[in-house]
Motif scaffolding. Sequence first.
Motif, PDB file in Angstrom:
ATOM      1  N   TRP A   1       0.849  -1.187   0.000  1.00 57.01           N
ATOM      2  CA  TRP A   1       0.000   0.000   0.000  1.00 57.01           C
ATOM      3  C   TRP A   1       0.895   1.251   0.000  1.00 57.01           C
ATOM      4  O   TRP A   1       1.036   1.941   1.027  1.00 57.01           O
ATOM      5  N   PRO A   2       1.540   1.550  -1.124  1.00 54.40           N
ATOM      6  CA  PRO A   2       2.549   2.619  -1.164  1.00 54.40           C
ATOM      7  C   PRO A   2       2.025   4.003  -0.818  1.00 54.40           C
ATOM      8  O   PRO A   2       2.799   4.887  -0.479  1.00 54.40           O
ATOM      9  N   GLY A   3       0.720   4.202  -0.879  1.00 49.54           N
ATOM     10  CA  GLY A   3       0.169   5.507  -0.534  1.00 49.54           C
ATOM     11  C   GLY A   3      -0.035   5.707   0.954  1.00 49.54           C
ATOM     12  O   GLY A   3      -0.408   6.797   1.397  1.00 49.54           O
ATOM     13  N   THR A   4       0.222   4.675   1.737  1.00 52.47           N
ATOM     14  CA  THR A   4       0.034   4.757   3.190  1.00 52.47           C
ATOM     15  C   THR A   4       1.285   5.311   3.862  1.00 52.47           C
ATOM     16  O   THR A   4       2.375   4.767   3.690  1.00 52.47           O
ATOM     17  N   GLY A   5       1.144   6.375   4.617  1.00 57.21           N
ATOM     18  CA  GLY A   5       2.272   6.926   5.348  1.00 57.21           C
ATOM     19  C   GLY A   5       2.618   6.049   6.538  1.00 57.21           C
ATOM     20  O   GLY A   5       1.740   5.397   7.113  1.00 57.21           O
ATOM     21  N   VAL A   6       3.889   6.022   6.903  1.00 57.20           N
ATOM     22  CA  VAL A   6       4.342   5.215   8.035  1.00 57.20           C
ATOM     23  C   VAL A   6       5.196   6.085   8.957  1.00 57.20           C
ATOM     24  O   VAL A   6       6.209   6.641   8.518  1.00 57.20           O
ATOM     25  N   LEU A   7       4.766   6.212  10.201  1.00 56.07           N
ATOM     26  CA  LEU A   7       5.554   6.902  11.219  1.00 56.07           C
ATOM     27  C   LEU A   7       6.035   5.872  12.228  1.00 56.07           C
ATOM     28  O   LEU A   7       5.240   5.297  12.976  1.00 56.07           O
TER      29      LEU A   7
END
Length: 215
Positions: free
Chosen positions: A74-80
């Motif tokens: 899911w490349p559009g999902t941001g990850v912090l």
Amino acid sequence: MRVVIAEDSALLRQGMVLLLGEEGFEVAAAVGDGEALLAAVAEHRPDVCVVDVRMPPTFVDEGLRAALVIRSRWPGTGVLVLSQYVEERYAFDLVGESTGGIGYLLKDRVSDVDDFVQTLERVRAGETVLDPEVVKQLLTRSRRQDPLTALTAREREVLALMAEGESNATIATALTITHSAVGKHINNIFAKLDLPKEDGGGHRRVLAVLRYLGA
């Protein structure tokens, strides 16, 4: 903004749920391990995930490995990533292979709620946000090789000014070249450093500066 939280500490997990809810975020799920994180992302398709590094069953790097899967599926999902540790191997992969929408903060250094919320918003917008200590450790890892040997003298000058935080216009003035020439040099730098073609929130610029500082 829809958020999924992955944190093995029940107290911290619930604390983030309450905090983000008060700040107007929609917390779609709050889970305690990597497998549950992937299932929650598949079900809820959040804007951003807040992920701890060390979670069950081995408490080594499950969170970061799950984060890499998220960025792949899911490349559009941001990850912090929010952790007490810098897990260098997978952190370097996560930052180096992505095109933005990545953050890595150390828990002990997050002292302001507003800054944390702003970091989530920046990651959602496609920016790259790294704690200075994370940058330091990633640079230590990258010093094993010099990626700048392919750059011309002028390209090195441009990259050095980029590392100082200068804009394209300021670089053009400092080097007495046109704005267009600066753009061409920067594109050459990106290509020679083999950085991703897609750019989100200046992510390639950040990566180029990291390569320069690491060398």
